[in-house]
Design an enzyme around this catalytic site. Structure first.
Site: not given
Ligand SMILES: *[C@@H]1O[C@H](CO)[C@@H](O)[C@H](O)[C@H]1NC(C)=O
Ligand SMILES: CC(=O)N[C@H]1CO[C@H](CO)[C@@H](O)[C@@H]1O
Length: 288
Positions: A157, A272
């Site tokens: 990302n 995460h």
């Protein structure tokens, strides 16, 4: 099919790698599994031999073809590689220290190649062809001899916050021939060994996938950061086609090991946590 748990090797343990490596091998031998999901870990499968890698594909999506040849005949294990992710820090955040240990480990294992699972360049990918981050985070950091081998990378990302087309294009490969990065592709690696008659016909396949576009949050209207989605014109189509490709190529593959590699974790105890989009869309394909 099940998913093998991969083992993260903390930096401070890397010096003990030989032992860790054996543990990983044992895990693999102990379970007769075929699918492995790799996250940010050092993973290996056996050692080497005179091998040929052909990276191939032909489907609608970025799958490509090329070949590598191992130069040294190596006994016992047919394939070794390192996997690393979240690394491009221009040497800071202990990157150089980790790189040094990777060099040692790579030499011990006589690795065939390195896999990068994305977030190659922090904080926001590469700005353009003249961004010195490529040199300062890659070429000047992974200088050990054992790491002067092919690197197979996918995007994370953070890479999507910069120029994604640059990372997956030829320009970086021209600057450093080790570099190969694309959105999704496959590698077919033949396992050849003089001590195993007929062994050469068996092969491992690595399936690299592009996980970032799956994550809804990056596309939300409230998202503050700007992602470089060039090349992905229709998100739903892109995701659908990628999943279909993965499903059909996994199913038709005759590899003795099929390893799926992407940036976002499916299951994780890390900060995460699980990536819901991966659990929903990718996991069912691996479990078949
Ligand atoms: C994968 O392909 C098989 C057979 O081709 C099909 O039955 C299955 O539903 C597909 N799975 C997904 C998740 O698309
Ligand atoms: C030993 C060493 O250099 N450790 C560094 C690892 O990276 C963190 C974050 O940059 C530093 O705080 C440590 O000093």
């Amino acid at each position: 099919m099940e998913i093998v748990e991969t083992k993260v090797i903390p930096d401070e343990e890397v010096g003990l790698l030989q032992r860790n490596v054996e543990e990983v091998v044992e895990i693999h031998a102990w379970r007769s599994l075929r699918y492995v999901a790799i996250t940010v870990v050092a993973v290996l499968i056996g050692t080497i031999f005179g091998c040929a890698v052909s990276l191939y594909l032909s489907g609608a999506y970025d799958f490509e073809t090329f070949a590598l040849e191992a130069t040294v005949a190596r006994p016992k294990h047919p394939l070794n590689f390192l996997a690393v992710g979240d690394w491009g820090r221009e040497g800071t955040f202990n990157q150089t220290m980790v790189a040094k240990q990777m060099g040692r480990v790579g030499r011990q294992l006589r690795i065939n190649f390195v896999v990068s699972v994305g977030d190659n360049f922090y904080q926001a990918g590469l700005k353009g062809p003249h961004d010195t981050k490529f040199k300062n985070s890659f070429s000047k950091v992974y200088t050990a001899r054992s790491l002067q081998t092919q690197w197979f990378a996918v995007l994370g990302n953070h890479d999507y916050l910069g120029d994604t087309l640059l990372q997956i294009g030829d320009i970086l490969t021209q600057k450093d021939s080790r570099w190969f990065c694309d959105r999704s592709y496959q590698i077919k690696y033949f396992l050849c060994g003089t001590s195993h008659i007929g062994y050469c016909s068996k092969f491992v396949e690595l399936f690299f996938i592009d996980t970032t576009p799956f994550v809804n949050d990056y596309w939300s209207a409230a998202q503050q950061r700007t992602f470089d989605w060039r090349g992905i014109d229709l998100r739903e189509e892109y995701l659908h086609e990628q999943l279909q490709n993965l499903n059909s190529t996994l199913e038709s593959s005759k590899a003795i090991w099929k390893i799926v590699i992407g940036h976002h974790t499916i299951r994780s105890l890390g900060r995460h946590g699980d990536t819901q989009e991966m659990v929903k869309h990718v996991l069912p394909i691996l479990e078949v």
